[in-house]
Design a protein around this motif. Sequence first.
Motif, short mmCIF file in Angstrom:
data_model
loop_
_atom_site.label_atom_id
_atom_site.label_comp_id
_atom_site.label_asym_id
_atom_site.label_seq_id
_atom_site.Cartn_x
_atom_site.Cartn_y
_atom_site.Cartn_z
N ASP A 1 0.84 -1.19 0.00
CA ASP A 1 0.00 0.00 0.00
C ASP A 1 0.88 1.24 0.00
OD1 ASP A 1 -2.29 -1.58 0.16
OD2 ASP A 1 -2.22 -1.62 2.34
N PRO A 2 0.53 2.24 -0.81
CA PRO A 2 1.31 3.47 -0.80
C PRO A 2 1.11 4.20 0.52
CG PRO A 2 -0.50 3.59 -2.40
CD PRO A 2 -0.53 2.24 -1.79
N PHE B 1 -3.15 12.99 -5.68
CA PHE B 1 -2.60 12.02 -6.63
C PHE B 1 -3.37 10.71 -6.54
CE2 PHE B 1 0.01 8.37 -7.62
CZ PHE B 1 0.44 8.68 -8.90
N TRP B 2 -3.55 10.19 -5.31
CA TRP B 2 -4.23 8.90 -5.12
C TRP B 2 -5.70 8.99 -5.47
CZ3 TRP B 2 -0.81 5.57 -5.67
CH2 TRP B 2 0.47 5.72 -5.13
N PHE C 1 -2.53 0.82 -14.13
CA PHE C 1 -2.56 0.78 -12.67
C PHE C 1 -2.70 -0.66 -12.20
CE2 PHE C 1 -2.49 5.13 -11.48
CZ PHE C 1 -3.11 5.85 -12.49
N ALA C 2 -1.84 -1.06 -11.26
CA ALA C 2 -1.98 -2.33 -10.56
C ALA C 2 -2.65 -2.02 -9.23
CB ALA C 2 -0.62 -2.98 -10.34
N ARG C 3 -3.18 -3.02 -8.57
CA ARG C 3 -3.92 -2.81 -7.33
C ARG C 3 -3.03 -3.19 -6.14
NH1 ARG C 3 -8.76 -6.53 -7.32
NH2 ARG C 3 -7.03 -7.95 -7.16
N ASN D 1 -4.69 -2.81 -0.30
CA ASN D 1 -5.94 -2.17 0.12
C ASN D 1 -6.76 -1.66 -1.06
OD1 ASN D 1 -4.81 0.27 -0.68
ND2 ASN D 1 -4.66 1.12 1.39
N GLY D 2 -6.34 -1.99 -2.29
CA GLY D 2 -7.11 -1.61 -3.48
C GLY D 2 -6.67 -0.31 -4.13
#
Length: 149
Positions: free
Chosen positions: A18-19, A28-29, A122-124, A127-128
């Motif tokens: 998770d970032p 950004f997110w 985008f990859a997941r 936490n998605g």
Amino acid sequence: MSGVSSTRIPLRDGDWPDPPASPEAAPFWAAAREGRFLLRRCTACGKAHWYPRTLCPFCLGETAWEEASGEGTIYSVTVLPREDPVRTVAYVTLAEGPTMLTSVVACDPHALAIGQPVRLVFARSRNGTPVPCFRPVAAGGPPEPALSW
């Protein structure tokens, strides 16, 4: 030891770390969740940069968000064969100028080359959260579809 296969590290879509959460990166997110890729550009010197920061790393001027093209080229690439599936890490120079460390996905890692065009997907994360990655642009064909998740 029976070889590399016994030390593989599994990493698939949904297994990305998770970032980190921060108020500075929240826009950004939020845009990534909408399928958009943002960069920050300095309002004083005009240079775009990666990783997004409030102050310009070149002149310390203020920055503003802008939507990026998601286009780039491979600057440097390495293959991590101990991960399962094999993971490819690369520096990608974005069309807007900055170079970012990322992963190249949905490809034959041994067919990648310096200067090869790539496109954002985008990859997941666990936490998605959509994590920016890249995949090779199909030569002479239509754009590759986004990763489905």
